[in-house]
Write an enzyme that holds these catalytic residues in place. Structure first.
Site, PDB file in Angstrom:
ATOM      1  CG  HIS A   9      -1.816   1.099   1.398  1.00  0.00           C
ATOM      2  ND1 HIS A   9      -1.738   1.990   2.458  1.00  0.00           N
ATOM      3  CD2 HIS A   9      -2.865   1.491   0.641  1.00  0.00           C
ATOM      4  CE1 HIS A   9      -2.702   2.873   2.349  1.00  0.00           C
ATOM      5  NE2 HIS A   9      -3.406   2.593   1.254  1.00  0.00           N
ATOM      6  CG  HIS A  51      -4.029   9.229   0.116  1.00  0.00           C
ATOM      7  ND1 HIS A  51      -4.625  10.104   1.010  1.00  0.00           N
ATOM      8  CD2 HIS A  51      -4.840   8.145   0.058  1.00  0.00           C
ATOM      9  CE1 HIS A  51      -5.737   9.570   1.472  1.00  0.00           C
ATOM     10  NE2 HIS A  51      -5.896   8.377   0.910  1.00  0.00           N
TER      11      HIS A  51
END
Length: 240
Positions: A9, A51
C-alpha cells in the site's frame, strides 16, 4: 484455498515515505506481489502518485496537487514525517512507477486508485487508461471509492479488473465492479462478507492490514488480496 496476493500500500511505507521510489523499490525487494498507488492530475495534466488533495502533509510545500505543475512538484521534498537524511524524496510521476514495474526482475501487479472528488473529474480515468495502454505488459487493476469512477472506467476498458473500495457497504456494487475492496474493520461487523462476495462472483481485496494476526485472520477468511503498509510483515505472517 489459494494464498492471497500481498499488495504494498503506497509502497512499503512502514518506514519510508509513502509512494516514494524508495518505498516501491523496497516493496519489490521484500517480495510483494503487487504495488498500490493513488493518482492525481497536476495543473499541466500529468498523473502523479499522491494520496491527499494537498501536499501539506507529505512535503515541504503547501497547496493542492491540481494547482501545481509537475516541474513545480519535482522541486519539493516529499520526505514528509520521516527523518531527512541523504537526498530528498521526490514525488513520483505515474509514468515513472510504470517504468519501475516494467523493469522489475519479476512480474509485479499494479493496483491504481483514482482519487475523487477532483476538479478534473473523468480526465483522471482517461489519463490512467492512456498511460496503461502504453505499458501493455503490466497486469493492472483500477480502483476507486467513487462509484461513478468505477463505472466510467468500465466504459473505457472492458477487460481490466475493477475494485470498488468502501469503508461501509452501501448498496449494490457499481456497474462494472469485479472486486470488492472493504476496509479491514468491515470484516469484524460482516465476517461472512468474503464468503458471500465469492458466491456472487466477486473477489475481495482487503485494506489496510498492518498486524500479523489480522493478516492471518483475513487470509483464513479467504481474501484474494491483502493490502498493507508492511508487506514484509504480512509475507512472514503467511509463512512466505
Amino acid at each position: 484455498m489459494p494464498e492471497p496476493i500481498v499488495v504494498a500500500h503506497r509502497g512499503a511505507n512502514i518506514d519510508l515515505p509513502e509512494q516514494s521510489l524508495a518505498a516501491y523499490r523496497r516493496a519489490i525487494d521484500v517480495g510483494a506481489d503487487a504495488l498500490e498507488c493513488d493518482v492525481r492530475l497536476t495543473k499541466d495534466g500529468h498523473l502523479v502518485c499522491h494520496h491527499d488533495r494537498t501536499i501539506d502533509r507529505t512535503s515541504d510545500g503547501t497547496g493542492a496537487i491540481s494547482d501545481r505543475t509537475l516541474a513545480e512538484l519535482l522541486e519539493l521534498d516529499f520526505t514528509g514525517k520521516h527523518a531527512r537524511s541523504g537526498d530528498p524524496h521526490r514525488i513520483v510521476p505515474f509514468t515513472t512507477l510504470l517504468e519501475l514495474i516494467d523493469d522489475a526482475p519479476r512480474k509485479i501487479r499494479l493496483l491504481v486508485e483514482t482519487k475523487h472528488p477532483t476538479r478534473y473529474g473523468s480526465r483522471v480515468e482517461h489519463a490512467v487508461h492512456t498511460a496503461l495502454a502504453e505499458h501493455p505488459g503490466i497486469d493492472a487493476v483500477v480502483m476507486s471509492f467513487a462509484r461513478a469512477a468505477v463505472t466510467r472506467y468500465r466504459g473505457l476498458d472492458a477487460g481490466v479488473p475493477l475494485v470498488w473500495l468502501f469503508e461501509y457497504p452501501l448498496g449494490a456494487p457499481p456497474i462494472g465492479t469485479d472486486i470488492l475492496g472493504p476496509r479491514v474493520d468491515v470484516l469484524r461487523a460482516k465476517p461472512r462478507l468474503i464468503e458471500r462476495a465469492h458466491a456472487a462472483g466477486h473477489q475481495v481485496f482487503v485494506w489496510t492490514v498492518n498486524e500479523s494476526e489480522q493478516a492471518k485472520a483475513v487470509a483464513d477468511m479467504g481474501a484474494d488480496a491483502i493490502i498493507t503498509d508492511d508487506p514484509e510483515m504480512v509475507l512472514t505472517a503467511l509463512g512466505r
